[in-house]
Scaffold this active site. Sequence first.
Site, PDB file in Angstrom:
ATOM      1  N   GLU A  34      29.108 -22.937 -64.268  1.00 51.33           N
ATOM      2  CA  GLU A  34      27.788 -22.844 -63.636  1.00 51.33           C
ATOM      3  C   GLU A  34      27.904 -23.068 -62.129  1.00 51.33           C
ATOM      4  O   GLU A  34      28.517 -24.042 -61.682  1.00 51.33           O
ATOM      5  CB  GLU A  34      26.846 -23.872 -64.289  1.00 51.33           C
ATOM      6  CG  GLU A  34      25.519 -24.099 -63.597  1.00 51.33           C
ATOM      7  CD  GLU A  34      24.696 -22.817 -63.399  1.00 51.33           C
ATOM      8  OE1 GLU A  34      24.564 -22.027 -64.344  1.00 51.33           O
ATOM      9  OE2 GLU A  34      24.203 -22.612 -62.272  1.00 51.33           O
ATOM     10  N   ARG A 108      10.385 -25.035 -68.951  1.00 48.91           N
ATOM     11  CA  ARG A 108      11.731 -24.451 -68.981  1.00 48.91           C
ATOM     12  C   ARG A 108      12.816 -25.533 -69.023  1.00 48.91           C
ATOM     13  O   ARG A 108      13.810 -25.401 -69.741  1.00 48.91           O
ATOM     14  CB  ARG A 108      11.935 -23.555 -67.750  1.00 48.91           C
ATOM     15  CG  ARG A 108      13.257 -22.794 -67.768  1.00 48.91           C
ATOM     16  CD  ARG A 108      13.416 -21.975 -66.495  1.00 48.91           C
ATOM     17  NE  ARG A 108      14.630 -21.185 -66.503  1.00 48.91           N
ATOM     18  CZ  ARG A 108      15.820 -21.640 -66.135  1.00 48.91           C
ATOM     19  NH1 ARG A 108      15.944 -22.893 -65.744  1.00 48.91           N
ATOM     20  NH2 ARG A 108      16.869 -20.852 -66.159  1.00 48.91           N
ATOM     21  N   TYR A 214      -1.459 -21.770 -69.284  1.00 43.17           N
ATOM     22  CA  TYR A 214      -1.283 -22.420 -70.587  1.00 43.17           C
ATOM     23  C   TYR A 214      -0.751 -23.829 -70.399  1.00 43.17           C
ATOM     24  O   TYR A 214      -0.169 -24.155 -69.347  1.00 43.17           O
ATOM     25  CB  TYR A 214      -0.367 -21.607 -71.497  1.00 43.17           C
ATOM     26  CG  TYR A 214       0.967 -21.183 -70.929  1.00 43.17           C
ATOM     27  CD1 TYR A 214       2.076 -22.022 -70.989  1.00 43.17           C
ATOM     28  CD2 TYR A 214       1.131 -19.920 -70.361  1.00 43.17           C
ATOM     29  CE1 TYR A 214       3.311 -21.615 -70.497  1.00 43.17           C
ATOM     30  CE2 TYR A 214       2.373 -19.512 -69.861  1.00 43.17           C
ATOM     31  CZ  TYR A 214       3.451 -20.374 -69.935  1.00 43.17           C
ATOM     32  OH  TYR A 214       4.671 -19.978 -69.449  1.00 43.17           O
ATOM     33  N   ASP A 294      19.423 -11.914 -68.734  1.00 40.87           N
ATOM     34  CA  ASP A 294      19.022 -11.161 -67.539  1.00 40.87           C
ATOM     35  C   ASP A 294      20.182 -10.385 -66.922  1.00 40.87           C
ATOM     36  O   ASP A 294      19.961  -9.387 -66.233  1.00 40.87           O
ATOM     37  CB  ASP A 294      18.456 -12.109 -66.470  1.00 40.87           C
ATOM     38  CG  ASP A 294      16.994 -12.459 -66.712  1.00 40.87           C
ATOM     39  OD1 ASP A 294      16.440 -12.048 -67.752  1.00 40.87           O
ATOM     40  OD2 ASP A 294      16.403 -13.167 -65.852  1.00 40.87           O
TER      41      ASP A 294
END
Length: 409
Positions: A34, A108, A214, A294
Amino acid sequence: MKKVMRVGIVGAGIGGVALAKALQQRGIEAHLFERAAKFGEIGAGVQMTPNAAKVIEALGGGAALRRIGFLPQAMVGRNWNDARELFHTPLREVCPQRFGADFWHVHRADLHALLCEGLPPGQVRFNVSCTGVTQDGDQAVAHFSDGTRFEADLIVGADGIHSAVRDAIWGKTESKFTGHMCWRALVPVEQHPLPFVSPDASFWMGPKAHIVTYYVKGGAAVNIVAVNESPDWVAESWTEPSTREELLAAFDGWHENIIELFQRTDRQQIFKWGLFDRDPMDRWSQGQVTLLGDAAHPMLPFLSQGAAMAIEDAYVLAAALAHFDGDLALALPAYEAERRPRTARVQLEARERGRTYHIANAQEQRERDLAFQQAQAKDPNAVGIKAEWVYEYDATRCEQRFDSAAVTA
Ligand code: FAD
């Protein structure tokens, strides 16, 4: 399995960690690389629709999802300036029976933490940016900016829309700015509940713009996704800061409930993006390298499916590797055959939803709203954004399809 597989995953976002978890479940060794220095509280809310919830359950995250998630009552379409209801799709009562799982709203960062649960410490190497991938015999090699390299049986590019792995195997092409600007913001409501924000997934549709609101964090905050059409280019990242004033100015004239909500946004939690996408790709894999999430199929967020598709990809890729005993010549085509048609359809239909939500012409708006009413008259549970086919899909049954595809071939 005949062969112990070692998989290198570039990018430890939602798709990367979901793949590590799915591989761990199948007894396949995985190593994550990462670019960021650590995992943080980045991003905002995401809708985890029933198709994604089925996978999370199969990965052992069901209990955690129930702990961190918020269950909306319904998906409600509203008109931008008078709050008139355009459609009303029951979710809480209907999704488990109709789609085989609940429809969740999550933060998230909570979703990412859920997917990381149980991954051994040290499985992620931080601060390493992949610069390219090469293939050497039956091994793939990922190269990193610090001069290190990692050899594996398979390298997976889960490194997002600007994927270095995709560029390495398919050549560099730029993603396209779609002409949409997007703000994401959070409103803390634990101390000051907002009775005018219903416990629904609310889709407010206006001329050349839409807003989705939401609850997340179990109901402690309201998440805002606000999109408008703008020629101005903005960097595509999770952390481009914006201001309350900029947000209010962009949605001047919208209904008072929206304006009041925007006035209560946490000033530290307002971010903006330019939205980019790409056309569906003809192939994802080459040799011992493939793509996921993605990196393979960036999409507009208008069907709320980018993270959901990455999670589905992860499950299917791990299942294909296990099913075909680590034989990449069988596993990667099976993975693509299962995933490419579906993700391509979601990419293309997400674009189309942008057009429907943003209709500016009054006559066309009336026609759209009438179509909503007619669909609901036929079926009171009809999903206003026409996503039944998205939610019905069950990635956890992919192995049955691998078998039937092999029989057909
Ligand atoms: P990412 O999450 O982008 O992760 C890629 C990772 O790779 C990052 O950690 C990055 O640091 C790392 N990386 C990048 N390059 C390198 C490199 N060279 N070397 C090493 N590491 C690298 N999806 C939903 O399912 N539901 C929703 O409701 C939803 N709402 C959305 C709303 C908005 C406004 C937006 C913009 C998106 C939304 N999405 C939603 C989409 C979702 O957030 C993304 O599709 C999803 O995060 C993609 O996951 P990923 O793992 O493929 O990529």
